[in-house]
Design an enzyme around this catalytic site. Sequence first.
Site, PDB file in Angstrom:
ATOM      1  N   PHE A 239       0.468  -1.230   0.369  1.00  0.00           N
ATOM      2  CA  PHE A 239       0.356   0.113  -0.217  1.00  0.00           C
ATOM      3  C   PHE A 239       0.849   0.979  -0.306  1.00  0.00           C
ATOM      4  O   PHE A 239       2.287   1.103  -0.051  1.00  0.00           O
ATOM      5  CB  PHE A 239      -1.153  -0.237   1.510  1.00  0.00           C
ATOM      6  CG  PHE A 239      -2.136  -1.092   1.292  1.00  0.00           C
ATOM      7  CD1 PHE A 239      -2.925  -0.482   0.758  1.00  0.00           C
ATOM      8  CD2 PHE A 239      -1.112  -2.140   1.357  1.00  0.00           C
ATOM      9  CE1 PHE A 239      -4.142  -2.277   0.593  1.00  0.00           C
ATOM     10  CE2 PHE A 239      -2.670  -3.633   1.772  1.00  0.00           C
ATOM     11  CZ  PHE A 239      -3.611  -3.616   1.145  1.00  0.00           C
ATOM     12  N   CYS A 240       0.396   2.427  -0.347  1.00  0.00           N
ATOM     13  CA  CYS A 240       0.660   3.601  -0.454  1.00  0.00           C
ATOM     14  C   CYS A 240       1.863   3.842   1.102  1.00  0.00           C
ATOM     15  O   CYS A 240       1.264   3.910   1.726  1.00  0.00           O
ATOM     16  CB  CYS A 240      -0.739   4.804  -0.716  1.00  0.00           C
ATOM     17  SG  CYS A 240       0.142   6.503  -0.119  1.00  0.00           S
ATOM     18  N   PRO A 241       2.890   4.925   1.296  1.00  0.00           N
ATOM     19  CA  PRO A 241       3.763   4.948  -0.411  1.00  0.00           C
ATOM     20  C   PRO A 241       4.001   3.740  -0.723  1.00  0.00           C
ATOM     21  O   PRO A 241       5.268   4.237  -1.164  1.00  0.00           O
ATOM     22  CB  PRO A 241       4.659   5.911   0.210  1.00  0.00           C
ATOM     23  CG  PRO A 241       4.700   5.239   1.263  1.00  0.00           C
ATOM     24  CD  PRO A 241       3.756   4.286   2.316  1.00  0.00           C
TER      25      PRO A 241
ATOM     26  N   ASP B  33      -2.656  -1.773  -5.246  1.00  0.00           N
ATOM     27  CA  ASP B  33      -3.171  -0.812  -4.448  1.00  0.00           C
ATOM     28  C   ASP B  33      -3.354   0.543  -5.263  1.00  0.00           C
ATOM     29  O   ASP B  33      -3.421   0.461  -6.686  1.00  0.00           O
ATOM     30  CB  ASP B  33      -2.007   0.266  -3.682  1.00  0.00           C
ATOM     31  CG  ASP B  33      -1.994   1.072  -3.207  1.00  0.00           C
ATOM     32  OD1 ASP B  33      -3.816   1.735  -3.007  1.00  0.00           O
ATOM     33  OD2 ASP B  33      -1.432   1.472  -2.964  1.00  0.00           O
TER      34      ASP B  33
ATOM     35  N   PHE C 111       2.815  -3.313   6.667  1.00  0.00           N
ATOM     36  CA  PHE C 111       2.812  -2.596   6.263  1.00  0.00           C
ATOM     37  C   PHE C 111       4.451  -2.175   7.329  1.00  0.00           C
ATOM     38  O   PHE C 111       3.684  -2.442   9.111  1.00  0.00           O
ATOM     39  CB  PHE C 111       1.144  -1.115   6.498  1.00  0.00           C
ATOM     40  CG  PHE C 111       2.022   0.071   5.835  1.00  0.00           C
ATOM     41  CD1 PHE C 111       1.667   0.056   5.084  1.00  0.00           C
ATOM     42  CD2 PHE C 111       2.382   1.380   6.663  1.00  0.00           C
ATOM     43  CE1 PHE C 111       1.902   0.956   4.198  1.00  0.00           C
ATOM     44  CE2 PHE C 111       2.406   2.467   6.269  1.00  0.00           C
ATOM     45  CZ  PHE C 111       2.476   2.625   5.121  1.00  0.00           C
TER      46      PHE C 111
END
Lengths: 76, 143
Positions: free
Chosen positions: A13-15, A40, B81
């Site tokens: 996902f971003c970034p 994404d 993440f």
Amino acid sequence: MSAARTLDVRGKFCPIPVMETSKAINEVPVGGILEVLATDPAAEPDIKAWAQRTGHEVVQVEKAEGYIRILVKRLK
Amino acid sequence: MAEKKSKLSIIVWSGTVDKLYPAAILTSAAASGGWEVELFFTFWGLNAIRKDMLDVAQRQIDRSYEQYAQAAAEAISKMGFPKWYELLAQAKGMGNVRIFACSTTMEMFGIKEKTALADFVDEVVGAATFLERAKDSTITLFI
């Protein structure tokens, strides 16, 4: 159009897609194509914005099954 | 094609992950695009960049949303993440990112040495330095 390198950032996902694209573009020769595979939804607009800023070119965007394929040409 | 010179300056005041991520994500995107980035960590933001607080901050969320803290932490982990400070460190490694710590806050919090702060901190400075470095920014934020 054949790619000199493929960057698979599906599931990221971003970034991350932009960060990885920014690194990977240096690994293709000038004039060469970097193929980016992404899921994404921000990847297409973000990579286009990044390319405009850094002076590279998004030459093709193609929707595939469940992901998107973006071809970036290294211009310098 | 000449790159347009752009500069992003952020005063990072907050020490909760729901604000540290936006600062880290903007910094990463900017660094990827060749922007200059100036980050000035002060108050709770400074507290969050103490070496022993990096992971604590990763679990903290603004009190107004604290009922979501657990869900947010789980979602971030499930997404694979990077942690907020890992993202910052990566951004620093790939671009023109300068990270400053506020000297007054350090004194307030009893932090004597820069070595107590995350390794990505460049320098301990004051408001005048930040103003001087940020004055020609294209984007300036207080987070």
